[in-house]
Scaffold this motif. Structure first.
Motif, PDB file in Angstrom:
ATOM      1  N   GLU A  48      23.818  38.046  44.123  1.00 27.11           N
ATOM      2  CA  GLU A  48      24.937  38.426  43.608  1.00 27.11           C
ATOM      3  C   GLU A  48      25.158  39.815  43.175  1.00 27.11           C
ATOM      4  O   GLU A  48      26.121  40.621  43.404  1.00 27.11           O
ATOM      5  N   ASP A  78      27.963  42.264  44.707  1.00 30.26           N
ATOM      6  CA  ASP A  78      28.920  42.799  43.883  1.00 30.26           C
ATOM      7  C   ASP A  78      28.890  44.492  43.866  1.00 30.26           C
ATOM      8  O   ASP A  78      29.932  45.096  43.918  1.00 30.26           O
ATOM      9  N   GLN A 108      32.362  46.719  45.065  1.00 34.34           N
ATOM     10  CA  GLN A 108      33.012  47.316  44.128  1.00 34.34           C
ATOM     11  C   GLN A 108      33.978  47.958  44.546  1.00 34.34           C
ATOM     12  O   GLN A 108      35.289  48.227  43.927  1.00 34.34           O
ATOM     13  N   GLY A 167      35.081  43.929  43.795  1.00 38.77           N
ATOM     14  CA  GLY A 167      33.837  43.275  43.204  1.00 38.77           C
ATOM     15  C   GLY A 167      33.501  41.945  43.514  1.00 38.77           C
ATOM     16  O   GLY A 167      34.462  41.274  44.378  1.00 38.77           O
ATOM     17  N   PHE A 168      32.428  41.369  43.090  1.00 40.49           N
ATOM     18  CA  PHE A 168      32.249  39.894  43.468  1.00 40.49           C
ATOM     19  C   PHE A 168      31.646  39.256  42.439  1.00 40.49           C
ATOM     20  O   PHE A 168      30.861  39.723  41.874  1.00 40.49           O
ATOM     21  N   ASP A 169      32.093  38.036  42.274  1.00 42.83           N
ATOM     22  CA  ASP A 169      31.841  37.150  41.028  1.00 42.83           C
ATOM     23  C   ASP A 169      31.701  35.693  41.701  1.00 42.83           C
ATOM     24  O   ASP A 169      32.468  35.228  42.271  1.00 42.83           O
ATOM     25  N   PRO A 205      38.228  38.495  37.738  1.00 40.90           N
ATOM     26  CA  PRO A 205      37.625  38.784  39.023  1.00 40.90           C
ATOM     27  C   PRO A 205      38.736  38.610  40.159  1.00 40.90           C
ATOM     28  O   PRO A 205      39.678  37.913  40.019  1.00 40.90           O
TER      29      PRO A 205
END
Length: 386
Positions: free
Chosen positions: A106, A110, A114, A118-120, A164
């Motif tokens: 993760e 992420d 950016q 992003g990644f959540d 997010p």
């Protein structure tokens, strides 16, 4: 009888796409069952909890972790008079959005994402159950109830500040009231996660030889649990002693959580699920003393397990896998399976393409990510490391 503050199927806020009810299952039961039968849930079998999937069959995976969380959550929920099916649905779904290689994967994804929002992993879970699972004739996703989606989105508390990307995209079409706390059922699922991983990470770390029984006996809760076992069963063999000790640790956490939560619920005087949401603070909680003890246990695990040299070496290798795969697919989306190519063909921006690539990589199991990396780079990163 359910407690007055419990969510009930009869008062669910329903599904985005109307469906006939089931003659045999409540709407929350159907949510739980759809989660269990979805593709993302099956893939958790081969996704990292702490140790990369190939390292051994005895260590927890995301799947076994999710099952353990659901067991704890169901017990607590039932004891408090909550809806056990809703609680279990949120617990089983809570890690669906995890990448291969756990938090390491993760973090890598992420960083790569950016420029694109992003990644959540929690937001990705919502994306999976509302869009990426595509099995039903009349809708994408699983068409879960609002109540379950709310629990997935904010079981850890209100989502404040920067939302997010994937979560923001969904609430544009379905308001999950991110400013409030979730239902008591979802709050139970969140803290059951803490109960499960604090217990099983001690077990996995012992099995991996990252620390010893003598070392964890210095920790709060754990030392007393082992002392009780030794007094009750003197001379017990090491494996049974370990099991008996850690099951007592488990019990202490659950008992504290139940005692404190009962008192907080009584003090709140909430008569409906919405009043629970609007309180401004959670009703499911550990005592301050237990939080302090758990903080010490988590710090021990962080130092001796999550950041152990052996684990850090593996983290570096699998980070390289994710970092290599992302630009490969971005530069040549034709390498993706046909279904994913169709989505990208409809993409309007580079961000849209990146989201689809991230969806694909996030859905990979550990072993598939390693296979794809070897295929495209000609490098067996684990063999090279050995």
């Amino acid at each position: 009888m359910p407690a007055p503050y419990a969510c009930t199927p009869a008062h669910s806020r329903g599904r985005r796409v109307d469906e006939p009810g089931s003659a045999h299952r409540s709407c929350f039961q159907r949510d739980r069952d759809r989660i269990i039968h979805c593709s993302a849930f099956r893939r958790l079998k081969h996704k990292t909890q702490v140790f990369v999937e190939h390292e051994g069959d005895f260590y927890r995976t995301r799947l076994t972790h999710s099952i353990e969380v659901a067991q704890v959550a169901r017990t607590i929920s039932n004891t408090l008079g909550l809806d056990t099916d809703l609680t279990e649905a949120v617990a089983l779904a809570h890690d669906l959005g995890h990448t291969p290689f756990g938090h390491t994967g993760e973090d890598a994804l992420d960083a790569l994402m950016q420029p694109y929002g992003g990644f959540d992993h929690n937001a990705q879970t919502l994306r999976i159950v509302t869009s990426l699972e595509r099995h039903y004739a009349e809708f994408d996703g699983l068409n879960l109830t609002w109540d379950t989606l709310e629990g997935i989105a904010k079981h850890n508390g209100p989502v404040m500040g920067e939302i997010p990307y994937a979560l923001a995209a969904y609430i544009a079409v379905d308001d999950l009231e991110l400013h409030t706390h979730a239902s008591a059922e979802a709050q139970v699922a969140a803290l059951s996660d803490d109960v499960a991983y604090n217990n099983h990470d001690l077990h996995d770390g012992l099995r991996a030889g990252l620390f010893t029984e003598d070392e964890i006996s210095e920790l709060p809760i754990v030392g007393d649990a082992y002392a009780e076992v030794d007094a009750t069963y003197p001379g017990l063999d090491a494996y049974r002693r370990r099991h008996e000790g850690l099951r007592r640790v488990f019990g202490v956490m659950v008992t504290d959580l139940l005692d404190v939560s009962r008192a907080r619920i009584a003090d709140a005087g909430a008569a409906t699920p919405q009043e629970i949401r609007d309180l401004g603070h959670p009703v499911i909680a550990f005592s301050d003393a237990m939080w302090s003890d758990l903080k010490q246990i988590r710090q021990f695990l962080f130092t001796n397990m999550y950041r152990a040299p052996r684990v850090m070496e593996q983290r570096a290798r699998v980070t390289e896998v994710v970092r290599a795969l992302f630009p490969i697919y971005m530069n040549d989306p034709d390498l993706l399976p046909r279904r994913w190519q169709a989505d990208i063909a409809e993409a309007r921006t580079e961000t849209d393409i990146a989201r689809h690539v991230a969806d694909y990589i996030a859905g990979m199991t550990d072993r598939f990510a390693l296979e794809q990396h070897a295929k495209f780079t000609g490098t067996d990163i684990l063999a090279r490391a050995g």
